[in-house]
Design a protein around this motif. Structure first.
Motif, PDB file in Angstrom:
ATOM      1  N   GLY A  94       0.728  -1.222   0.175  1.00  0.00           N
ATOM      2  CA  GLY A  94      -0.049   0.117  -0.003  1.00  0.00           C
ATOM      3  C   GLY A  94       0.841   1.302   0.094  1.00  0.00           C
ATOM      4  N   PHE A  95       2.017   1.144   0.738  1.00  0.00           N
ATOM      5  CA  PHE A  95       2.913   2.293   0.731  1.00  0.00           C
ATOM      6  C   PHE A  95       3.589   2.534  -0.605  1.00  0.00           C
ATOM      7  CE2 PHE A  95       6.777   4.606   1.621  1.00  0.00           C
ATOM      8  CZ  PHE A  95       6.382   5.615   2.148  1.00  0.00           C
ATOM      9  N   GLN A  96       3.922   1.388  -1.036  1.00  0.00           N
ATOM     10  CA  GLN A  96       4.816   1.461  -2.483  1.00  0.00           C
ATOM     11  C   GLN A  96       3.647   2.048  -3.691  1.00  0.00           C
ATOM     12  OE1 GLN A  96       7.942   0.599  -3.042  1.00  0.00           O
ATOM     13  NE2 GLN A  96       7.491   1.731  -4.946  1.00  0.00           N
ATOM     14  N   ALA A  97       2.316   1.618  -3.437  1.00  0.00           N
ATOM     15  CA  ALA A  97       1.272   2.075  -4.232  1.00  0.00           C
ATOM     16  C   ALA A  97       1.324   3.774  -4.275  1.00  0.00           C
ATOM     17  CB  ALA A  97       0.049   1.678  -4.200  1.00  0.00           C
ATOM     18  N   ILE A  98       1.342   4.496  -3.001  1.00  0.00           N
ATOM     19  CA  ILE A  98       1.355   5.743  -2.793  1.00  0.00           C
ATOM     20  C   ILE A  98       2.555   6.289  -3.586  1.00  0.00           C
ATOM     21  CG2 ILE A  98       1.797   7.420  -0.825  1.00  0.00           C
ATOM     22  CD1 ILE A  98       0.286   5.747   0.904  1.00  0.00           C
ATOM     23  N   ARG A  99       3.806   5.792  -3.229  1.00  0.00           N
ATOM     24  CA  ARG A  99       5.131   6.014  -3.745  1.00  0.00           C
ATOM     25  C   ARG A  99       4.983   6.175  -5.220  1.00  0.00           C
ATOM     26  NH1 ARG A  99      10.509   5.500  -1.724  1.00  0.00           N
ATOM     27  NH2 ARG A  99       9.893   4.078  -0.345  1.00  0.00           N
TER      28      ARG A  99
END
Length: 329
Positions: free
Chosen positions: A128-133
Motif C-alpha cells: 500500500g505504501f509502495q502504491a502511494i510512492r
C-alpha cells in the motif's frame, strides 16, 4: 532456513510470529523471557522447546542465526549490540534505539561483526505504501502532507485509574512520539527527505511521558504535519495534497484503502492487494537480505533509520521529553 530467537513475549511478538509463519526461510527456534515460567509458556504456545532466561547465554548459542527484539525501547541498543557481538543478525522493533548516539553504536556493531541490522518498521515495506510512492506524480507538485495516527492506548485507562504501565514511562524511552509518532514521521521523510526545519509541541503527562503531539515540517516548496496521540482516537485519514489532486490514505502506518481525489471530482482507487498481517513484508525483507548475504536493507537503510531518529530527537528536545540514555550523549 534462518533460525530465529525472539526477545519479548507480548502481543507484538505474537503478531510477529503470526506473520513469520508465512515467510519462507523463517524458523522459530528459541524464546527469551526474564522468567522461565513465562518463557516456557510462550514457547509452548508457538511450538518450540528451547527457552532462555539469560541473554548472554542466548547470544552465544549456536542454535540461532538471528533474533527479533521486542523489549522496551530503552533496552534495544544494549541487547542488539550483545547479539551482534555474538554473530547474530538483528531485527529490532521500532524505534531501533532511544537516540542517535545509541543507533550509531548499533550500526558500528553490525559492520564490525558483519551481520545484518534492520529496524522493524513495517510501513515502507507494505504494498500500500509502495502504491502511494508509485502514484505520487499523478497529483502534481505536492504542497502539503497531513500524516495522522491517533490511537487511544488501552494502557491509558490504567493510567487514568492511577496505575502507570510501561507505555507511559519515559525511563523506558516510551511515550506517544516514540510509539505512535514515528509512524507519522517515517512516510514524510521517506517520500520527501529531511526538512529544512521542524517545529514540535506536545502534551506531557505527570510521568514526563508525552501523551500526544504535533510536528510541523518545513520544506522549500511544501509543508508537512505529523499529528499523533496515545490518549485520543481519530477518524481523520492522512492526505498528501498536490496541485492536481490529493492522495487520501486510510491508515498511515498500514495503508489499506488508498485513493486519488482529482480536482475534477474523479476518484481513482490505487489500493494494493496485500497480506492481512502486514508485518509479513518486513520479515520477508529481513530474511531475504540474510539469504542474499546483504548487511543492510535497501528499503530500511541505516541512513533512513538515522534520519528518523534525528527528527525524533529534535522533536523531543523541543517538547521537553527526556530519557535516561540522553545523559550519556
Amino acid at each position: 532456513m534462518i533460525r530465529f530467537g525472539v526477545i519479548g513475549t507480548n502481543w507484538i511478538t505474537d503478531r510477529f510470529l503470526d506473520a513469520a509463519g508465512g515467510v519462507d526461510g523463517f524458523e522459530l527456534k528459541a524464546v527469551y523471557s526474564r522468567t522461565e515460567e513465562r518463557a516456557k509458556e510462550f514457547a509452548g504456545k508457538h511450538g518450540v522447546k528451547q527457552t532462555f532466561t539469560d541473554l548472554e547465554e542466548m547470544a552465544k548459542s549456536s542454535s540461532i542465526d538471528a533474533v527479533y527484539i521486542a523489549s522496551p525501547n530503552i533496552l534495544h541498543a544494549e541487547q542488539s549490540i550483545l547479539f551482534m557481538n555474538g554473530g547474530k543478525h538483528v531485527l529490532c522493533e521500532k524505534p531501533a534505539a532511544s537516540n542517535t548516539k545509541e543507533l550509531q553504536k548499533m550500526i558500528e556493531a553490525a559492520k564490525e561483526n558483519d551481520v545484518l541490522l534492520m529496524e522493524a518498521l513495517k510501513t515502507t515495506f507494505i504494498p500500500g505504501f509502495q502504491a502511494i510512492r508509485d502514484n505520487l506524480p499523478k497529483i502534481g507538485k505536492v504542497r502539503r502532507f497531513v500524516s495522522v495516527k491517533n490511537q487511544y492506548s488501552s494502557r491509558y485507562d490504567a493510567y487514568r485509574n492511577g496505575t502507570v504501565l510501561n507505555a507511559f514511562k519515559p525511563q523506558l524511552a516510551n511515550g506517544s512520539l516514540m510509539d505512535i509518532g514515528i509512524y507519522c514521521v517515517v512516510p514524510i521523510i521517506t517520500l520527501f527527505g529531511l526538512p529544512e526545519s521542524i517545529f514540535a509541541q506536545g502534551m506531557l503527562l505527570e510521568t514526563g511521558a508525552d501523551g500526544e503531539g504535533t510536528i510541523l515540517f518545513k520544506y522549500e516548496e511544501m509543508e508537512a504535519v505529523a499529528m499523533y496521540s496515545k490518549i485520543t482516537n481519530s477518524a481523520i485519514p492522512s492526505e498528501i495534497q498536490g496541485e492536481d489532486g490529493s492522495i487520501v490514505i486510510d491508515s498511515i502506518s498500514d495503508p489499506q484503502k488508498v485513493e486519488i481525489h482529482y480536482r475534477d471530482g474523479s476518484i481513482e482507487d490505487i489500493s494494493a492487494a496485500q497480506k492481512g498481517n502486514t508485518m509479513f513484508y518486513e520479515i520477508s525483507e529481513f530474511v531475504d537480505s540474510i539469504v542474499k548475504g546483504e548487511r543492510e536493507s535497501a528499503k530500511q537503510s541505516f541512513q533512513q533509520s538515522l534520519n528518523t531518529m534525528e527528527i525524533l530527537e529534535e522533536a523531543r528536545r523541543q517538547i521537553g521529553i527526556k530519557f535516561p540514555s540522553d545523559d550519556s550523549q
